[in-house]
Design an enzyme around this catalytic site. Sequence first.
Site, PDB file in Angstrom:
ATOM      1  N   GLY C 150      80.102 100.602  27.723  1.00 47.23           N
ATOM      2  CA  GLY C 150      81.059 100.526  26.866  1.00 47.23           C
ATOM      3  C   GLY C 150      81.030 101.709  25.979  1.00 47.23           C
ATOM      4  O   GLY C 150      80.127 102.033  25.385  1.00 47.23           O
ATOM      5  N   CYS C 151      82.304 102.001  25.499  1.00 48.10           N
ATOM      6  CA  CYS C 151      82.376 102.990  24.406  1.00 48.10           C
ATOM      7  C   CYS C 151      81.668 102.580  23.025  1.00 48.10           C
ATOM      8  O   CYS C 151      80.883 103.465  22.414  1.00 48.10           O
ATOM      9  CB  CYS C 151      83.892 103.294  24.154  1.00 48.10           C
ATOM     10  SG  CYS C 151      85.173 101.817  23.895  1.00 48.10           S
ATOM     11  N   TYR C 152      82.069 101.496  22.563  1.00 48.64           N
ATOM     12  CA  TYR C 152      81.375 101.289  21.151  1.00 48.64           C
ATOM     13  C   TYR C 152      80.068 101.001  21.393  1.00 48.64           C
ATOM     14  O   TYR C 152      79.242 101.500  20.469  1.00 48.64           O
ATOM     15  CB  TYR C 152      81.937  99.778  20.915  1.00 48.64           C
ATOM     16  CG  TYR C 152      83.460  99.739  20.241  1.00 48.64           C
ATOM     17  CD1 TYR C 152      83.634 100.460  19.136  1.00 48.64           C
ATOM     18  CD2 TYR C 152      84.438  98.732  20.772  1.00 48.64           C
ATOM     19  CE1 TYR C 152      85.024 100.431  18.568  1.00 48.64           C
ATOM     20  CE2 TYR C 152      85.576  98.772  20.168  1.00 48.64           C
ATOM     21  CZ  TYR C 152      85.975  99.581  19.187  1.00 48.64           C
ATOM     22  OH  TYR C 152      87.366  99.468  18.690  1.00 48.64           O
TER      23      TYR C 152
END
Lengths: 345, 345, 345, 345
Positions: C150-152
């Site tokens: 995921g990006c976060y």
Amino acid sequence: MDKFKIGIVGATGYTGTELVRLLVNHPEVTIQFATSETHAGKKLSDVHPHFLDTTDLVLCSLNDFSEFEPDLVFLALPHGESMKFVEKHGTDSFIIIDLSGDFRLSSAEQYETWYQTPHTASAFLEESVYGLPELYRHRIRNARLIANPGCYPTSAILALAPLLKQGYIDPGSIIIDSKSGVTGAGAKARPGTHFPVLFGNFSAYSLVNHRHTPEIETILEKHTGIATEVLFTPHLLPIDRGILTTTYSKPVKEISNEVIEDLFHAAYEKENFVRVLDKPPSVKNVRGSNYCDIFTVYDRRTHQIITVSVIDNLMKGAAGQAVQNMNIVFGLIESTGLKQIPLNP
Amino acid sequence: MDKFKIGIVGATGYTGTELVRLLVNHPEVTIQFATSETHAGKKLSDVHPHFLDTTDLVLCSLNDFSEFEPDLVFLALPHGESMKFVEKHGTDSFIIIDLSGDFRLSSAEQYETWYQTPHTASAFLEESVYGLPELYRHRIRNARLIANPGCYPTSAILALAPLLKQGYIDPGSIIIDSKSGVTGAGAKARPGTHFPVLFGNFSAYSLVNHRHTPEIETILEKHTGIATEVLFTPHLLPIDRGILTTTYSKPVKEISNEVIEDLFHAAYEKENFVRVLDKPPSVKNVRGSNYCDIFTVYDRRTHQIITVSVIDNLMKGAAGQAVQNMNIVFGLIESTGLKQIPLNP
Amino acid sequence: MDKFKIGIVGATGYTGTELVRLLVNHPEVTIQFATSETHAGKKLSDVHPHFLDTTDLVLCSLNDFSEFEPDLVFLALPHGESMKFVEKHGTDSFIIIDLSGDFRLSSAEQYETWYQTPHTASAFLEESVYGLPELYRHRIRNARLIANPGCYPTSAILALAPLLKQGYIDPGSIIIDSKSGVTGAGAKARPGTHFPVLFGNFSAYSLVNHRHTPEIETILEKHTGIATEVLFTPHLLPIDRGILTTTYSKPVKEISNEVIEDLFHAAYEKENFVRVLDKPPSVKNVRGSNYCDIFTVYDRRTHQIITVSVIDNLMKGAAGQAVQNMNIVFGLIESTGLKQIPLNP
Amino acid sequence: MDKFKIGIVGATGYTGTELVRLLVNHPEVTIQFATSETHAGKKLSDVHPHFLDTTDLVLCSLNDFSEFEPDLVFLALPHGESMKFVEKHGTDSFIIIDLSGDFRLSSAEQYETWYQTPHTASAFLEESVYGLPELYRHRIRNARLIANPGCYPTSAILALAPLLKQGYIDPGSIIIDSKSGVTGAGAKARPGTHFPVLFGNFSAYSLVNHRHTPEIETILEKHTGIATEVLFTPHLLPIDRGILTTTYSKPVKEISNEVIEDLFHAAYEKENFVRVLDKPPSVKNVRGSNYCDIFTVYDRRTHQIITVSVIDNLMKGAAGQAVQNMNIVFGLIESTGLKQIPLNP
């Protein structure tokens, strides 16, 4: 084959860093030097941290110029500075692509009228070639001094040249309403470019006296052989990159949307960087790329032709076009190093 | 004196909430009801939390309308919906200020051509008064049905009316290049108003066929008695509020900047909400206020007159102007409740 | 050598188009197919005009999948959809890089707790490798199913892993305050991503229950062998691309800025895409590139370690990292096709 | 009753013009003078055209101060300048509300440590009252010198004071992660506030050494009697107005969401300008208004309390709060002239 050696004079402004961005990844050239009087001695990535790990380039002063033997030099300088460089170095030792306005106009008089300062290297005006490949590719090939076009003129001339050249519009009726992102105003912070001033804002500026007016007229005239007068109004968009230009002109022949579309497709079908669209363009569809997107429509009701064109002002409006010119003058494939796909979203 | 009782039909869209913002603090009126079919029964501040503690307004359905006896009703509805309300309730029991396009044009035919839908309350077209106070204040005073102007037309008509009325420009030469913030497209999320689509973007839309074209032409013709044709091109600015309109037209008399400035100062010197400037305006200088700022310049070279005007599309372009109309029709001081100073920065 | 054949399932969302942007210019692969159920049969450039002239890709339906024999398939699908594809096709015929959250967690139970939906392909959870090359390069090399991070989590894990791994911080003290651009919310227009809602706005969301919380905890635990608990708070930035993550944690050893800097330099000195900075990073310094920039500081006064890291959420936070994983699994040089210099300004 | 006479020293910066915006429409005061050393002699509306027609205010120099006999003077000056004014004029002749940081801290030593410059009017530190009405209303009533709070501290203290005061949190555990719009950096253009630098960008700055750190600690300590240590990290949002502050702290008592909500409702139920929300706040919901919106949540999993608070930094964070203080010290209704409804969208 050895790579071509190029230099960038004025490498820390917006057009300068955009040139570095393109040339670092260009397969056929090597950046021999990049100058900055303010930051000489520093690594470019210390001044502009987004370059970290992408290049080891160390900035030097123009005073060190004699150490280098470049094949080509890009001048990413303010107008007035480029002419000094050209006057001093001439065009015999290396090719020059000048991104300022110093060599775009026809005469010293015209320059002085619009730029309010004397032209001190007018001997080179004759020799300089206007670097809009779609119009002057054949002359660019053999040029020693290329005047890289202004951002607004690129967007306007590409949209108007086919119409004027084929005699479709009244050359005295042209209105150009342009809107530009703020990088067009350069990297230097000014009161008028303070973030809270521009955020959520929009305005027109330089009404009736912007320097790109004579550039557009001069180039359209040279290209078409028809005396042309344009009213050019720039506006400041609250975005970083991108120009959208809307033009209005009066047809002087029977016309239809089909005729105009055919005209533009014919004019640009072999071009790498002009895309003729069937719907209105958006500036974000060309962001970070060298494309110019153009759409045209004829309004039967008011009998006007509208064109809408977009470019990234730092790419097709500056550094991208400069690299395109470099490719041409070096005999490379014109799109070498310029295949960036627009960054959207 | 008792306060006037007003109602807002369609209170949760952008023009509806802007009406609430203005009327909650208006000293001479009380909001008797505010409708929303989607949110009936909820507090407005539950739907739009920025209203928390500023109003206790509970939204009701239009079905509850018979409970109320308003003096005036604002219709903040999509076009097509307003005409149904007017047809059903007529204009005898209360005054209506309609913010849609339903009663702005001259005839059902014209409406159907541009709006692509039949007009079902055309009997009221004759009676309706176009609510642009600077042109029609005398008629607004006694109106029962006020067609509140469109946002683009407000910015364009205020800039062109003095020139046309005094016969200074060719009524067939007018080009209107407008740029609007996104609230002009309404509160409903659409693919084209998705944040990543518009952020950093700019484009033209509805070329040659925007519905505000006939509105501008009709009103200018009525006001000046001169058949007028305009080419209107809207563009979408990546900001929330604000319209900037640039117009181009050909003078038909000897003219100078002084003459035009005097003309505009004379036209608007008694107006509360039109400010004639001596430099180009910015949309942020009118944000949140009811002002229209106008600048004009004559280009001797190309013999064109340029006007640049700005408004906040939700204020002078919608709710602010509607409240101004309400003040007039109620016999109040025209600026009552409209003294918000522009929010800049 | 023949190029590797890859497919993209779900090619018209933001991670899908970013994959296309990267892969069209990737020298070692060819895009064999790209699917879209909504737009099957259309050219990608008809759906996303910025691709015009850059690719002739025609979108197909997943129903046509049997026609192809790809070496690797990217799944750019919503969570819940990827697991269906994996269940159906398995991992024997081609490698899968899944950009959804379906294969990032440890167990079906954990997935169901945080995603509120059953996991229907839990048999593959064991096999899947978390595609963060800086931590799991050796496992990615031989993976058949790669769960792209995921990006976060990418921005948080790269900033915390060195500190945790070397036992410098209390694994129960970690606070992660993240701020993301709107493309992180996907390409679908929603009321909450309507341009006027977000323009000039900023807010926190999904407090205490965002799905990236268990992903961060799980990966940090697996990597360090230390049970780790994080409090993760995401915020929505009014920009298109970019994540900045600020973390706070309590040191459990004597520490200094020098020690931390050395730690991070040692951890990432051989990495292509992690840049350890000596001043706070900016999201624009990584725009359009695959870099993660990290800065750390120790606050002697409050005895806390702060890290600030930035990525482009569509690049190192999604498509860029996916291509990096592809390069690894194909045995290519890891930076192949990923040398985009950040687009700044 | 005669109106109170007030003066504004430093009227052309952002807090100065915001004071003018509020005071021009304030029913109980008249602006007797407004100073600007740069623009003395000009009309305010010539310097800031958005004021055109709203005020005839002519700027004067501080040298003309002896001509006036104000009841109250607002100092909208940079820190360091306010103390000179206070030293020269004292607090006998008129009340002073200082919007700089000069009189917010406890001692000259503390000031010199964080502001890196000597305090030359330390005799007045004792007398000054911190102008946060929600905490110090009773002292503000009789104050002669009011230190108007900083923008970040206002957002942080209002969110933390109820928790600390009632002993719910560990005073050594507090982390404050704030994000501010660019007007917080003032009206002066700087390289770091150049529009293209900040557009689409986001970054942290002044890590571990921002001057608002001791202000927050000092005021929380004074208010609660508990030694308090905070780690404060500011970030720069690419918007004009608005601050959002997220705080994290460790409970030291049994706690639940209900308990915290009750605590905040009890603390602020009689306040005009603090709104306790049941969902996360947005900065746009307070734009142009004097509200502070606060939301709290307890994370059972990590045993942390999160608060999220928003203000308009120029309003509750500066000029709005200053007018609130003025109303209190003048014995007016506290919300007089401060009923602006947030401008959203």
